[in-house]
Structure formats: structure tokens, C-alpha cells
Design a protein around this motif. Sequence first.
Motif, PDB file in Angstrom:
ATOM      1  N   PRO A   8       0.888  -1.332   0.093  1.00  0.00           N
ATOM      2  CA  PRO A   8       0.043  -0.094  -0.001  1.00  0.00           C
ATOM      3  C   PRO A   8       0.788   1.407   0.094  1.00  0.00           C
ATOM      4  O   PRO A   8       0.516   2.253  -0.505  1.00  0.00           O
ATOM      5  N   VAL A   9       1.942   1.272   0.604  1.00  0.00           N
ATOM      6  CA  VAL A   9       2.722   2.353   0.824  1.00  0.00           C
ATOM      7  C   VAL A   9       4.361   1.979   0.635  1.00  0.00           C
ATOM      8  O   VAL A   9       4.758   0.842   0.879  1.00  0.00           O
ATOM      9  N   GLY A  10       5.274   2.996   0.245  1.00  0.00           N
ATOM     10  CA  GLY A  10       6.726   2.508   0.037  1.00  0.00           C
ATOM     11  C   GLY A  10       6.999   1.724  -0.971  1.00  0.00           C
ATOM     12  O   GLY A  10       6.043   1.531  -1.953  1.00  0.00           O
ATOM     13  N   GLU A  11       8.046   1.393  -0.848  1.00  0.00           N
ATOM     14  CA  GLU A  11       8.784   0.581  -2.099  1.00  0.00           C
ATOM     15  C   GLU A  11       8.125  -0.930  -1.892  1.00  0.00           C
ATOM     16  O   GLU A  11       7.762  -1.651  -0.852  1.00  0.00           O
ATOM     17  N   PRO A  12       8.424  -1.492  -3.116  1.00  0.00           N
ATOM     18  CA  PRO A  12       7.833  -3.093  -3.331  1.00  0.00           C
ATOM     19  C   PRO A  12       8.535  -3.858  -2.254  1.00  0.00           C
ATOM     20  O   PRO A  12       9.672  -3.751  -1.804  1.00  0.00           O
ATOM     21  N   TYR A  13       7.556  -5.144  -2.040  1.00  0.00           N
ATOM     22  CA  TYR A  13       8.462  -6.130  -1.295  1.00  0.00           C
ATOM     23  C   TYR A  13       8.868  -7.000  -2.268  1.00  0.00           C
ATOM     24  O   TYR A  13       8.385  -7.145  -3.452  1.00  0.00           O
ATOM     25  N   CYS A  14       9.883  -7.794  -1.725  1.00  0.00           N
ATOM     26  CA  CYS A  14      10.518  -8.570  -2.794  1.00  0.00           C
ATOM     27  C   CYS A  14      10.288 -10.161  -2.238  1.00  0.00           C
ATOM     28  O   CYS A  14      10.649 -10.603  -1.076  1.00  0.00           O
ATOM     29  N   LEU A  15       9.505 -10.911  -3.149  1.00  0.00           N
ATOM     30  CA  LEU A  15       9.005 -12.453  -2.708  1.00  0.00           C
ATOM     31  C   LEU A  15      10.095 -13.299  -2.669  1.00  0.00           C
ATOM     32  O   LEU A  15      10.091 -14.279  -1.923  1.00  0.00           O
ATOM     33  N   GLU A  16      10.739 -13.370  -3.974  1.00  0.00           N
ATOM     34  CA  GLU A  16      11.485 -14.544  -4.560  1.00  0.00           C
ATOM     35  C   GLU A  16      12.314 -14.237  -5.701  1.00  0.00           C
ATOM     36  O   GLU A  16      11.851 -13.270  -6.689  1.00  0.00           O
ATOM     37  N   VAL A  17      13.137 -14.802  -5.687  1.00  0.00           N
ATOM     38  CA  VAL A  17      14.224 -14.624  -7.231  1.00  0.00           C
ATOM     39  C   VAL A  17      13.923 -16.240  -7.932  1.00  0.00           C
ATOM     40  O   VAL A  17      14.367 -17.276  -7.370  1.00  0.00           O
ATOM     41  N   ASN A  18      13.469 -15.969  -9.088  1.00  0.00           N
ATOM     42  CA  ASN A  18      13.329 -17.407  -9.867  1.00  0.00           C
ATOM     43  C   ASN A  18      14.471 -17.638 -10.932  1.00  0.00           C
ATOM     44  O   ASN A  18      14.873 -16.756 -11.509  1.00  0.00           O
ATOM     45  N   THR A  19      15.140 -18.601 -10.585  1.00  0.00           N
ATOM     46  CA  THR A  19      16.552 -18.945 -11.314  1.00  0.00           C
ATOM     47  C   THR A  19      16.369 -19.543 -12.619  1.00  0.00           C
ATOM     48  O   THR A  19      17.360 -19.854 -13.280  1.00  0.00           O
ATOM     49  N   VAL A  20      15.114 -20.039 -12.926  1.00  0.00           N
ATOM     50  CA  VAL A  20      14.775 -20.632 -14.128  1.00  0.00           C
ATOM     51  C   VAL A  20      13.448 -19.987 -14.494  1.00  0.00           C
ATOM     52  O   VAL A  20      12.304 -20.746 -14.534  1.00  0.00           O
ATOM     53  N   PRO A  21      13.679 -18.978 -14.815  1.00  0.00           N
ATOM     54  CA  PRO A  21      12.325 -18.225 -15.000  1.00  0.00           C
ATOM     55  C   PRO A  21      11.440 -18.468 -16.281  1.00  0.00           C
ATOM     56  O   PRO A  21      12.269 -18.831 -17.269  1.00  0.00           O
TER      57      PRO A  21
END
Lengths: 252, 299
Positions: free
Chosen positions: B262-275
Motif C-alpha cells: 500500500p505504501v513505500g517500496e515494493p516487497y521482494c518475494l522470491e527470485v526465480n532462477t529458471v524463469p
Amino acid sequence: MYLLLGYADDALGKGFRRALEKRGGQLRALPDLFSFRFVWRLDSTHSSSEVMLEDGMRLADNDISGVLLRQRKVAGVRNSHPDDYNYIEAEMEAASLGWIWSLACPVINRPPAWLWYCPKPPVQFWSRLLWTNGLHECDLGRPQGRGRLSKENSGERLGAGDSPEGCHLACVVGRVVVWNNARPENVDRYESALIEFARCAGLSFLEVAMVKTSDGIRVKEVDPFPDLSRFCAPSASTITEALAKLFTDSKR
Amino acid sequence: MILICGNRFNPVIMFLRARWDSEHLAYRLLDLGRGEGKLVVEVGYKEGLMNGFVGGEDWRLEVSELTGVFFNNSSRLPEKDADTSFAACDPEIAALLNNLPCKVANRPAAGMCNRSKPFQALQIRECGFRIPETLVTNDPAAAKQFCERYDGKVIFKSISGVKSIVRKPSAEYLKRLPLLRNGPTQFQAFIAGDDIRVHVVGDQCFATRIQCASVDYRFAWQEGIPLQMKPTTLSAEVTSKCLRLSQKLGLTFAGIDLKEGPVGEPYCLEVNTVPGFSFYERATRQSISAALGEFLGQP
């Protein structure tokens, strides 16, 4: 309180306990985290965990002075449907790796993800790092068929008690190299190279088998999860003393 | 020359080949599919430099000819018929890809970071990203307390690289909390807002905004919930964090999942290594495959 996570009843586990207790350290051995109540909270700025042990002792991460991590092995997948076993095992392994990396105390070894999931890779995995540090791995010969190595070059481990001519076992413990039996001659160069190799790999404790070939001394095996089963008692004792010293001399 | 390393029937590889064929981009396929003929890998080191070749039945490429490798070989957990989010291959192929001097998208060793989400989360927050409040536990009481604390606005998902549908715990699920004693689960505070998938290719970012009412947009089709995807721009700061994160994880190609709070910078949930980038490129026509070709094709 120091923690040994994994198997504790072998030469390494017992020797480490003795050496640590001689230095006034207290060791608790846990086969895994999930035979107990495990709670780990994590957010953008904090991480805190606790393990409730079977004797009622509550072990918070702040209570842990250091962890000796043995090879990945999930001991406690219980009461699950056979279809779920692999999934639950994967969940436990993933949680364990994350938790290890959340700890502020020294962890030996704190493996990167690839090493956690491939704990005994063939020596080719280390090729580039070995070469960067002036070491050479054994020539593994011509591959067969689909690129698989022939069995004699597959990197099969030397058996306990094996001592082929020209083979030397050594453990790197921090900035120290301990050889099995007598220290071979003319190994100064290799000792400093092994120490640097371990440091570049992010490892404080590893076992190396080196062999004499017509091209010189080559690395045949790299084991980031030593168990000392192939070391004579005096060498194993020296190693566990060095390991205990590494923990007690480390600052958080 | 670019080398594609994976199963020729992998949908992402099929998509990539079709794109590169249309652009007449030169590449070779090292087909890791079973029974697909002979693979030859013969490499060694001389004076610190890797030499040798890789090849199939009727072709061979010297290591020195390679400018880049695209590696995608997602594996499956057989008994659950479940996809995983990491690539797997023979140890010898993995060793080759880990040690090749050219660019590799992605080296198997780097790709393993996605096998543990909390492990990855620790790396993510070191790059300055926010992460959701997370609980990893096998304790039913702790899980119940967490759900109550966030008034039920919680999701649960797998801790490992085994793909799971991200879900909110239903009343029925909460009755099954005692089963947690058999194995841990990951709970997170639910972040309401748009999803943003960022594909990092080398030093380029392609951001896609996804608007969907489903908790997990990847499976919105199962619920019959519509999905909107469109290119979007990132702030310089978020772009910089995405590039830093990819580099920290040793990835030259990454699929970073962000969530706009809702406010501020986005959250990072995950990094996909085989996108699974083809899903996004099809919907938005963002030139991810072209960027991959350019990145891997340059020495």
C-alpha cells in the motif's frame, strides 16, 4: 552453548565434543531441527528463532555460540504418507539451510545452497577454484557415451584404511592443514594453496585427498563435510583440537 | 556461438528457439532429454584455461567458440508430479556449466539458491529489499498465533523449490494445523497489491505489472479469475536493487517477484532462477528472448 547439527557418534563428533569440553565449551548435539518444536520469525530487519528441546530446554538463536554442521540429512520425517515423504524432506532441508544462514554465530561450514544440496560433488565441480589457487585436479580421462565418466575416473572415494602409494589425506581447519599420519615432504606450497582454496570456497573445514601422478601432485577428492573416518587417531585428535580452537577463538 | 542446454521439449526452450530462429540467431542445442542420442563432453584445463568441446551426434563446439549458454532443465518430483523451480542435470554437465569461462544463464550452482525460500529471503533483504513478515515453523500454536496476529491476512507456501500454489489458510486448513508437527511450513503476512515480475538479463531489467484478484496469479486460470499483464517501469532505485540482487545470487538471468504494498517500496518475494519468461513475453511482447540472445551472443 555450541551446537552440533547432524550425526554426533563418529570420530569427528566424539573428538570435537572432547576437544570443546577441554576448552570449557558446552556442546549439544541435535540430529536435526524438526524432531523438536521449531519456530523461526523473519522480516525485513529481524530474525529470531527458538528450538524447544526434549528436556524442555529452550534454545534461542542468541544462545548459540557456534554450530558444527554435519552433512545434510533429515532424520525426522515421521507420520507422513509415503507420497508426502520427499516433499516434507525437501521442506525440512530448505528450512534448515535458511536457518543456518540466519545465525549470527560462527557456523562451520556454512554451505552455499549448491553445496547443501550437492554435498559431495565430484572433483570437477571445484576445477576453476582449484586452478585459481594453483592446484590441479586429477585428470579424469575421456568420457564415455553421454559424457559420463568411466567408473575408474568417477571420483569414487578412497576407502577407509586405503593408502595407495602416493595418496595423501589432509584436513584444512581454518588457516591450518593437518595431514594424515606424517606430514609429507615439500608440501609448503600445497598447504598455502589449500588454505586459500578453502577460503575462496567459503569453507573453514574440509578434507582433501591428493595423489602423486606423473604430472605432479593432484587433487583427487574434496570433501566439505569431513567425518575423519580415514584419519589415524592422532591426526583426528589434532584436527578436532584445531576445530574446537577455531570455534572458541571466533568472535560473533 | 550460443549453446542451449536442456530438453528440446521444454516449453521455454521451444519458445526461445522459435524466437531465435525467427531472428536467425546462431545457436546449438545440447539436448539433455533422455534417449536423445549421444552427448559428448570432453574438457580439461591447460595453464588455467578450460579447453575441450561439447557436442551431439553430428556436431561439436569448441569451448573457445562459446559466447554464452542458456541452461533450463527444470526437474519434477515424480511421486507428487510436482514441478520444481530449480534446474537439475548430470553432475558432469553441471560441473561443465559451473566452470565454463563464457556467460551462462544460469550456472547450476547459482540456480540452487531457489531451493530454499528463507535462504533466498536473507540474501534479498541484504540487497535492501523489504520482505514480508515470515514464520517458518512446525508448531501449530505458533502458526495459529501468527494467523490471528494478522487477522487471517496470511498466506502459506512451500519452503523449498517444489512449486506450490500460494494460498490463504481456509477454516478447513486451520483445523489441520496439528499436522504441522510432521514437517514445517512457511507462513507470510499477505501483501495486497499488484505483482511485478522483473526479468533481469545481464544489466537490463524488463518489468511486467500483473493485476489479478487471485492470491497466486500464476494459477488464476484455475479459478476463472482474469489476469492483466502489461509492461511497467521501475524506479532507478528498485532497478539498481534488482541488478544487485541478481549479481549477489550469481545469476545472469533472473525472474524477480515483487509485490507493491500500500505504501513505500515494493516487497521482494522470491527470485526465480529458471524463469518461465515466455509466459510474460507472450502477453506483453517484451523482448526478453531477444535480450537474452544479444547478451549470450556477445563475447
